[in-house]
Design an enzyme around this catalytic site. Structure first.
Site, PDB file in Angstrom:
ATOM      1  N   LYS A 112       0.920  -1.219   0.170  1.00  0.00           N
ATOM      2  CA  LYS A 112      -0.333  -0.162  -0.072  1.00  0.00           C
ATOM      3  C   LYS A 112       0.844   1.357   0.269  1.00  0.00           C
ATOM      4  CE  LYS A 112      -4.021  -2.151   0.556  1.00  0.00           C
ATOM      5  NZ  LYS A 112      -3.480  -3.711   0.580  1.00  0.00           N
TER       6      LYS A 112
HETATM    7  C1  LIG Z   1      -4.435  -4.667   0.132  1.00  0.00           C
HETATM    8  C2  LIG Z   1      -3.480  -5.928   0.023  1.00  0.00           C
HETATM    9  C3  LIG Z   1      -3.741  -7.015  -0.916  1.00  0.00           C
HETATM   10  C4  LIG Z   1      -5.038  -6.791  -2.015  1.00  0.00           C
HETATM   11  O1  LIG Z   1      -4.787  -5.782  -3.027  1.00  0.00           O
HETATM   12  P1  LIG Z   1      -6.134  -5.143  -3.806  1.00  0.00           P
HETATM   13  O2  LIG Z   1      -5.573  -3.992  -4.553  1.00  0.00           O
HETATM   14  O3  LIG Z   1      -6.808  -4.848  -2.865  1.00  0.00           O
HETATM   15  O4  LIG Z   1      -6.308  -6.206  -4.734  1.00  0.00           O
HETATM   16  C5  LIG Z   1      -2.798  -8.078  -1.177  1.00  0.00           C
HETATM   17  N1  LIG Z   1      -2.193  -8.313  -0.298  1.00  0.00           N
HETATM   18  C6  LIG Z   1      -1.707  -7.374   0.831  1.00  0.00           C
HETATM   19  C7  LIG Z   1      -0.594  -7.718   1.757  1.00  0.00           C
HETATM   20  C8  LIG Z   1      -2.520  -6.154   0.850  1.00  0.00           C
HETATM   21  O5  LIG Z   1      -2.086  -5.210   1.874  1.00  0.00           O
END
Ligand SMILES: *Cc1c(COP(=O)(O)O)cnc(C)c1O
Length: 492
Positions: A112
């Site tokens: 993120k």
């Molecule tokens: C948010 C997240 C995801 C999923 O990503 P999306 O963009 O919502 O599909 C997968 N793995 C981790 C560790 C995340 O923090």
């Protein structure tokens, strides 16, 4: 370039306006009116450039109302020594056909950060451009990782306040500690007695609440979003697909033009959608492999064309993917219907009213050109962690393990880049249990020590001394009380 609604219910707006608003006021998500097409020569000429240069280049294509200087400022602020490697998003080779794209070198150890170090900066510029006098209130629903990444991105950002809602019993201890110890004078963190979908639905309803919006405006506030429903969150993610591909070309792992598959552990469909945009812009993308955990709603959707959320919700060992309403699928469906906003609006209404919708055969055929789905359950996830460590001496986190497992079932012959979305220490209990073959009774923080000692992986700086930091947030609420909590925080 202007932005339009996926539900055909809004006039086109500028990028600044789309980012400041977060989502379409009447419901729906902003998407670019057209996707910039890049020539092969232009893309190939970027091989060997830094992550920051690639970011400025891609952002410039979409943020046509931002100056080059605005973009350069934002990029320089987002990607620097706050990442623990100058590469920003390194590629690690497992073998000739499998590369891991490590997206967790930012301050909070989750992918993120790749977006959320940048989004607040884009938003502040948007506020300036639009000459908004109101304080922007960022509402975030998190399944764990977005919350901390958004808090770090927005803390002490002038003209903003951030309020994060997380499922009080649905995140790991490390994730919870990361959030509740956040400093900054504009940060709020609230635990919710409910799951992630409860948090996300409540936040979406708040955005759509016209009466509340008016009260907010009278008090000098407006809402925006740091979730991947905000275009300013999705756009930065397109960058690393270009960076990864060009990196492979540089390493001579592929020749320019060879197709590369991207395998993405998926929750809200934001990360994988960014890869689709990259492909539409001209990057030689092969299959997009959408990897889900036991909550295999997207796996079932890609197999059948039926999106059915009337099912049990599982809390799994890859909690950031424990999602039944995958918000960004809406953007993909809009594209797959040839920008038919009325159709998308009907499906989204049906999903809200009845919990199910079915796409038509033509749309399904379009989807099949781009995406394949697959799922790994919890024991398969743990087995993959163990096997990858044994075979490659590489420690996967649970989300990345889901992706690698699914990748190996879906091999197409192309080189596969597997997105690694979290540092393994972030989900230490599961990772250690996978390696040891049994769950540990020690505290999560003791387990962190053990994992680092055992495998020699570098502890992430964002996860150090979490237990020594002051807990600064302790608010909890019921899932029905989320709007009231926001009003209480803002003194409305
Ligand atoms: C948010 C997240 C995801 C999923 O990503 P999306 O963009 O919502 O599909 C997968 N793995 C981790 C560790 C995340 O923090």
């Amino acid at each position: 370039m202007n932005y339009i609604s996926t539900r055909n219910n809004c006039e086109p707006v500028s990028a600044a306006s789309a980012i400041a608003q977060g989502m379409v006021p009447a419901g729906g998500l902003f998407v670019p009116q057209s996707i910039p097409a890049l020539s092969t020569e232009e893309i190939a000429s970027m091989a060997g450039k830094s992550y920051q240069e690639i970011a400025r280049w891609i952002l410039g294509k979409y943020l046509t109302d931002y100056t080059a200087e605005d973009i350069a400022d934002c990029v320089a602020g987002a990607y620097n020594t706050n990442f623990d490697t100058a590469e920003i998003a390194p590629l690690v080779k497992l073998n000739d056909n499998e590369y891991i794209l490590e997206l967790w070198h930012g301050p909070t150890a989750a992918f993120k950060d790749m977006a959320l170090q940048l989004t607040p900066r884009l938003l502040v510029k948007a506020i300036e451009k639009l000459d908004l006098k109101q304080e922007v209130i960022i509402l975030v629903a998190t399944s764990g990782d977005t919350g901390k990444a958004a808090l770090e991105g927005f803390k002490n950002v002038k003209g903003t306040r951030i309020i994060v809602f997380y499922p009080a019993h649905g995140v790991s201890r490390v994730q919870e500690l990361q959030m509740v110890t956040t400093d900054g004078d504009n940060t709020y963190v609230v635990g919710v007695e409910g799951n992630f979908d409860d948090c996300q639905s409540a936040v979406k309803e708040i955005f759509a609440d016209q009466a509340l919006k008016e009260t907010m405006a009278q008090n000098g506030y407006q809402f925006s979003s740091a979730n991947s429903i905000n275009w300013g969150r999705l756009l930065p993610q397109i960058v690393y697909y270009f960076a990864a591909y060009l990196n492979l070309v540089n390493q001579k792992a592929v020749s320019y033009g060879d197709k590369v598959d991207f395998v993405v552990p998926t929750g809200n469909f934001g990360n994988i959608l960014a890869a689709w945009y990259a492909g539409q812009m001209g990057l030689p993308v092969g299959k997009l492999v959408c990897a889900s955990n036991k909550n295999r709603i997207l796996t079932d959707f890609f197999a059948t064309g039926v999106y059915d959320r009337r099912r049990d919700f599982f809390q799994t060992n890859s909690p950031s993917m424990d999602i039944l309403i995958s918000s960004n699928l809406e953007r993909f469906l809009f594209a797959m219907t040839g920008n038919n906003g009325d159709k998308v609006a009907q499906w989204m209404d049906a999903l809200k009213q009845d919990g199910i919708f079915t796409v038509d055969a033509e749309t399904k055929a379009n989807i099949d050109k781009f995406v394949v789905g697959g799922a790994a359950d919890e024991s398969e996830t743990l087995a993959m962690i163990k096997q990858c460590y044994t075979d490659h001496n590489y420690v996967l986190d649970t989300h990345t393990a889901v992706a690698l497992k699914v990748s190996r079932e879906q091999q197409s012959g192309n080189v596969a880049v597997i997105d690694s979305t979290a540092h393994p220490c972030k989900f230490v209990s599961s990772v250690l249990a996978a390696l040891n073959g049994e769950a540990s009774q020690a505290s999560e923080l003791e387990q962190l020590e053990e994992l680092v000692q055992k495998t020699g992986i570098a502890q992430h700086s964002g996860l150090q001394d979490l237990d020594k930091k002051e807990v600064r947030h302790s608010m909890v609420c019921e899932k029905e009380g989320i709007s009231a909590a926001v009003q209480q925080i803002l003194g409305l």
